[in-house]
Design an enzyme around this catalytic site. Structure first.
Site, PDB file in Angstrom:
ATOM      1  N   LYS A 200      63.961  -5.841   6.875  1.00 46.90           N
ATOM      2  CA  LYS A 200      64.992  -6.825   6.543  1.00 46.90           C
ATOM      3  C   LYS A 200      65.388  -7.587   7.807  1.00 46.90           C
ATOM      4  CE  LYS A 200      69.525  -6.579   6.364  1.00 46.90           C
ATOM      5  NZ  LYS A 200      69.873  -7.896   6.939  1.00 46.90           N
ATOM      6  N   GLU A 274      68.525   1.550  17.976  1.00 48.49           N
ATOM      7  CA  GLU A 274      68.579   0.776  19.221  1.00 48.49           C
ATOM      8  C   GLU A 274      69.855  -0.046  19.123  1.00 48.49           C
ATOM      9  OE1 GLU A 274      68.771  -1.218  21.814  1.00 48.49           O
ATOM     10  OE2 GLU A 274      67.162  -2.581  21.270  1.00 48.49           O
ATOM     11  N   CYS A 308      71.400  -6.818  23.827  1.00 48.16           N
ATOM     12  CA  CYS A 308      72.062  -5.520  23.798  1.00 48.16           C
ATOM     13  C   CYS A 308      72.108  -4.890  25.179  1.00 48.16           C
ATOM     14  CB  CYS A 308      71.356  -4.596  22.817  1.00 48.16           C
ATOM     15  SG  CYS A 308      69.574  -4.626  23.007  1.00 48.16           S
ATOM     16  N   GLU A 406      81.408  -4.222  24.020  1.00 49.43           N
ATOM     17  CA  GLU A 406      80.308  -5.179  24.080  1.00 49.43           C
ATOM     18  C   GLU A 406      80.767  -6.508  23.478  1.00 49.43           C
ATOM     19  OE1 GLU A 406      76.900  -4.287  21.582  1.00 49.43           O
ATOM     20  OE2 GLU A 406      75.553  -5.028  23.137  1.00 49.43           O
TER      21      GLU A 406
END
Lengths: 498, 284, 306
Positions: A200, A274, A308, A406
């Site tokens: 997806k 991840e 990331c 983040e």
């Protein structure tokens, strides 16, 4: 005696960097075809998808819609998983490693040949500069397939000599920051190890995955080996919860990663996660400072900071901090923000309005918590589209929200340290553990620091470098499992008795 | 003097917890009287009797976590050669104390051999599973194994001593420190094993042996966010406890290493799961 | 009392440290700059105005130098609106000849290499005398070479003192200091030599004689730009930069300008502070300009050979 006074500039000692290099637009014009609507790619063909829940993917550079995308429901996900299972049982698991590898080689070749088309489409859908899709994303995509193609018939060597088997059907969910590259990171090792796939794409960046299906058809990959379902969180949940899935591979936020891990608790599903990061870029006083500046720029402004492993925390030795931040600001003043399709654009558009708003909310918090906000660029921001100025925050501390969370945007927090031990301690002072950078011209210090950092990847005198042969992945809240290299095969296979 | 007609009164040992290199009682003061599950063996005395076992509590675990965390960097920082020697010393001590284990001699031998097997990995697995990655740039790029950190291990009780040494040697040979959760019923095994651990030069805190209600204490382990990984034999807990453990692990992305049992030693790839692959790009 | 350098200056220059891979990455990024249409024309013209049109051959003759001067004054007579080159660069023996063609108030400066170019291996007194005579003969600019032997043997003070002496001998003439980076071996040395040359009073620092390979590279230029920036920020003194040797294509010249703009900024984007030491570059700049102007790729025969 030289008389220097005549050469002294009457103005302050400043460099006129912003706007020093005026460049005419240089727009990538490679033709790309975008269909008005995309459904799902199941068992080797496109299915229309339901009308209910259809959404738009938007060009972030213009805020204009590009195409309509159908959202897969449980039944469509089920059809995709069934197709993957059938392909696994009847074709893919019976194929020799060498033959599987040859399909992957073919895919790599076609990706290379259509690279410019993919780069242009990726930039259009994602907002990242064409310079990056052309020079980084798409070449790495092809390289990744090339790399894992060669592993397909050598898996026992990667398993320390043990006999191995695939896991079965892998459900893969990828983010919007490197759409096709994340697809490659997921699909290449899964197919090389003999698994079949239902993937997806992110709902804001589905177009290159759709074009990738063209490539699959061109190379004649057996139907069902790779299936693509479009949709947002609900589609993802349907995939994660499908009982026919043996393995979940996810790249995205830690928050969603937790939800997925909770969803598969009590099942036999294996997982690779991840997730997010809060990477530190440690600059020692004995670093090559101008190159370290370059590394910090690559670390946080590459891909608008939507990385990331972004080096979102600069840890600079206190004795050089002022000088270093000045250098950094000078360099940022030369960055060109604008049309992502312009070949000279350094920083493109933020992928979505939501993400843009999120970055600004963090900047508000930073200001409330006492940070000094500095923004710069070589040019004005375009008036339409989701653009954001590169931002440097000083006067921040370890406790501040922007240092701990983040942001996923072009925002760098500057912190200082006094000794190597303090640098390591501060760098490790995070729940995340994805990547860090360290800058020094003293080799022993580089090694000692690199080895003491608690994270999955360390760049010594560099940042944001990727290669298919180099394992990538994090520790602690940044997730588990590796993508790339030999280690990238392990999460997709199991040892079996001889 | 004990007269010939009198039966000698046995001096019974209360089985303590082994934490931070010391034998301690539970902070809770709980000592359970347990009828050991003991197969008939030649080592077992003629007279199987109840034992007294300290039961590790949530706070015992919490304290043990501190000690294991403290010990971890030092243990991982030792050379593989040194860690291998210490594990081999453990094998020597087990062999020497074979009599102390209330199990068949062959079972002790199997355990000794297992420790010897894993001890040998200490300075080799990194050569096998690390890599020098041929990246397209001029960087020197290498991946290596780093310990995952502090591990809780629940071996399959049916594997007995072998399960315990398999878990602890797999975890420690990879540079981790480990809490071994042992059911109270296996208290005698735990005691004998702890005494071997205490005399094999292994630094305190590297292996902690906690006799306890394992499912109950696992719940507390699940609530300790500084715990990096849980090593679980499939049969050690029931499905509900496993699911609960997975749900809590999701919160902090705690690693779960599920193993079938101890019949076969952990393969290199299983040992790898007790480590993190760390990749370094060095400019050249 | 001549300008002197201290031990601590020397230590500081020696400590200059550069990461080669990152420099290469930065340069690779600049090479991707896509300079098109109007901006290309503007920068091509700017580049043309920055050329030190050079001939430095044993076979140089008065007639050859006269030809060069004509080209520098009017690079392409059919397009009189084009700028002239910044300077001609010749051997000292050709200065009088060049001056005769250029005239007294020429827009084209007259530069001469001196100091026992290209090796520099003559006693200092003779080099000083050579410079004095060359300036007296009409040179506006002196391109000296540093003593690489002394530099590489660690005798930085000697290199420094020689530059000071030559600068003194230059009088009103501008001094360009050639580092001969192709002989310095490392980018660290390039950075150190740059700092030294500027501290000693060089008005320009220049990469190469053109007689040694590698001559100018973008990597070396970046390191020198950064040294110039450091010097400017520390002292307020602006120093010019001249890459020389091997710059033959217009595209490469434009990449130098892009690197210059992004490192030193707009104030350096003039021939007062930046020069190309080149000869065949001029014709490629002209080809590109005419292609933009006329829409036809030009045959090399369209332009005078030099």
């Amino acid at each position: 005696m030289n008389d220097v006074s005549t050469k002294q500039d009457p103005r302050a000692r400043e460099l006129a960097l912003a706007g020093a290099l005026e460049l005419s637009p240089s727009i990538e014009k490679h033709p790309v075809e975008i269909r008005p609507r995309y459904g799902h790619f199941i068992a080797g063909r496109w299915v229309e998808g339901r009308d209910e829940g259809v959404f738009e993917t938007v060009n972030p550079a213009t805020a204009k819609p590009l195409a309509q995308i159908a959202a897969a429901d449980e039944a469509e996900v089920d059809a995709a998983v069934a197709a993957a299972r059938k392909a696994y049982d009847e074709v893919w698991s019976k194929l020799s490693g060498l033959e599987r590898g040859k399909y992957l080689f073919r895919i790599a070749r076609r990706l290379q040949e259509r690279a410019r088309e993919f780069a242009t489409l990726e930039t259009t859908d994602n907002g990242k500069p064409i310079r990056e899709t052309r020079d980084v994303d798409i070449p790495l995509v092809a390289a990744h397939f090339f790399y894992y193609a060669g592993w397909a018939d050598k898996l026992e060597h990667a398993a320390a000599g043990r006999k191995v088997a695939p896991l079965g059907v892998a459900g893969q969910i990828i983010p919007w920051n490197f759409p096709l590259l994340m697809l490659a990171w997921k699909i290449a090792p899964a197919l090389a190890t003999g698994n079949t796939v239902v993937l997806k794409p992110a709902e804001t960046t589905p177009l290159t995955a759709a074009l990738f299906c063209d490539v699959l058809q061109e190379v004649g990959l057996p139907p069902g080996v790779v299936n693509i379902v479009n949709g947002a969180g609900e589609t993802g949940a349907a995939l994660v919860n499908h009982p026919g899935i043996d393995k979940i591979a996810f790249t995205g936020s830690t928050e969603v990663g937790r939800i997925i891990m909770r969803s598969i608790a009590g099942t036999k599903k294996k997982a690779t996660m991840e997730l997010g990061g809060k990477g530190a870029n440690i600059v020692f006083a004995d670093a090559a400072l101008d190159q370290a500046v370059e590394g910090c720029v690559d670390g946080i402004f590459f891909n608008q900071g939507h990385v990331c492993c972004a080096g979102s925390r600069l840890l600079v030795e206190e004795s050089i901090a002022e000088d270093f931040v000045a250098r950094l600001r000078r360099r940022v003043s030369t960055l060109r923000i604008g049309d992502p399709l312009d070949k000279n654009t350094d920083v493109g558009a933020i992928n979505s309005k939501d993400q843009h708003g999120m970055i600004d909310r963090y900047l508000d918090i930073a200001a409330q918590e006492g940070a000094k906000v500095w923004q710069g660029a070589a040019c004005e921001l375009p008036s339409t589209g989701y653009y954001h100025l590169p931002t440097i925050l000083t006067g921040v501390q370890q406790t501040d929200t922007v240092v701990r969370e983040e942001i996923f945007g072009p925002v760098l927090s500057v912190l200082t340290f006094r000794t190597p031990a303090e640098a390591i301690k501060k760098a490790n002072d995070t729940e995340y553990g994805l990547a860090c950078g360290v800058w020094s011209e003293k080799t022993s210090k580089l090694f000692r620091t690199a080895h003491a950092l608690n994270c999955g990847v360390v760049w010594a005198n560099g940042y944001n470098l990727f290669d298919p042969s180099s394992p990538f992945g994090g520790v602690r809240h940044s997730g588990f499992g590796r993508e790339g290299g030999i280690a990238g095969l392990w999460p997709y296979m199991q040892e079996v008795a001889r | 003097m004990i007269g010939p007609s009198q039966t000698r009164i046995l001096v019974e040992k209360t089985i303590k917890l082994y934490v931070g290199g010391k034998f301690i009682r539970s902070e809770s003061g709980r000592v359970d009287r347990i009828t050991p599950t003991r197969p008939p063996t030649d080592n077992a005395g003629a007279d199987p009797r109840d034992i007294y076992v300290c039961r590790a509590s949530r706070k015992d675990f919490r304290d043990a976590m501190e000690l294991a965390r403290k010990a971890q960097a030092g243990w991982a920082g030792r050379s593989g050669y040194n860690r291998g020697q210490i594990l081999y010393r453990l094998a020597e001590m087990l062999e020497d104390r074979a009599e102390a284990f209330p199990v068949a001699r062959e079972q002790v031998h199997a355990a000794v051999d297992r420790v010897v097997h894993h001890a040998g990995w200490s300075d080799k697995i990194s050569s096998l599973l690390s890599s020098l990655n041929p990246v397209a740039t001029a960087h020197v790029n290498y991946s290596m194994l780093r310990p995952v950190g502090v591990v809780v291990a629940l071996p399959d009780p049916a594997d007995g001593l072998l399960g315990m040494v398999e878990a602890l040697s797999a975890a420690t040979v990879m540079g981790n420190t480990v809490h071994l959760f042992v059911p109270l019923e296996s208290g005698e095994l735990a005691a004998a094993l702890s005494e071997a651990l205490a005399t094999c030069d292994m630094p305190g805190g590297v292996v902690n042996v906690l006799t306890t209600d394992v499912t109950g204490l696992l719940e507390w382990a699940n609530h300790h966010d500084d715990l990096d990984a849980i090593y679980l034999a499939a049969a050690a807990i029931d499905d509900d406890a496993l699911k609960a453990t997975q749900l809590e692990a999701a919160r902090v992305m705690r690693r779960l290493i599920l193993v079938d049992g101890a019949a076969q030693p952990a393969s290199a790839l299983t040992l790898q799961r007790l480590a993190e692959v760390k990749t370094v790009w060095m400019s050249s | 009392m001549p300008l002197q350098c201290t031990e601590s200056d020397i230590r500081r220059w020696r400590a200059a440290s550069v990461d080669d891979m990152s420099v290469a990455a930065r340069v690779a990024r600049v090479r991707k700059r896509s300079i098109k249409t109007e901006s290309k024309v503007r920068l091509l013209r700017l580049a043309l105005s920055m050329v030190d049109l050079t001939t430095l051959e044993g076979a140089d003759s008065p007639e050859r130098v006269r030809g060069l001067c004509h080209k520098a004054l009017r690079p392409h007579p059919p397009m009189p609106e084009l700028p002239s080159c910044a300077a001609v660069c010749v051997y000292p023996t050709m200065v009088a000849t060049a001056r005769a063609v250029l005239g007294a108030d020429s827009p084209v400066k007259l530069a001469a290499v001196a100091t026992a170019f290209p090796s520099g291996q003559l006693p200092l007194a003779l080099k000083v005398q050579e410079v004095r005579e060359t300036v007296a003969a009409g040179a506006d600019e002196i391109d000296m070479v540093i003593n690489r032997g002394a530099f590489l043997s660690g005798d930085y003070a000697r290199v420094f003192d020689e530059i000071v002496a030559i600068k003194d001998a230059c009088g009103p003439a501008h001094l360009k200091v050639i580092l001969e980076t192709g002989e310095l071996g490392t980018l660290d040395n390039v950075a150190a030599a740059s700092r030294l040359a500027m501290a000693a009073g060089g008005d320009f620092i220049k990469t190469s004689t053109g007689k040694i390979q590698p001559a100018a590279t973008l990597e070396v230029a970046l390191v020198m730009f950064e040294a110039i920036r450091e010097h400017f920020l520390e002292t307020g003194v602006r120093v010019g930069m001249k890459p020389a040797g091997g710059i033959r294509s217009a595209k490469l010249a434009l990449h130098y300008l892009a690197l210059l703009a992004e490192t030193l900024g707009a104030d350096w984007m003039t021939n007062e502070w930046f020069r190309f030491g080149a000869s065949s570059l001029v014709n490629d700049l002209l080809r590109q300009l005419l292609w933009r102007d006329e829409g036809y790729y030009q045959s090399p025969r369209r332009f005078s050979v030099d």
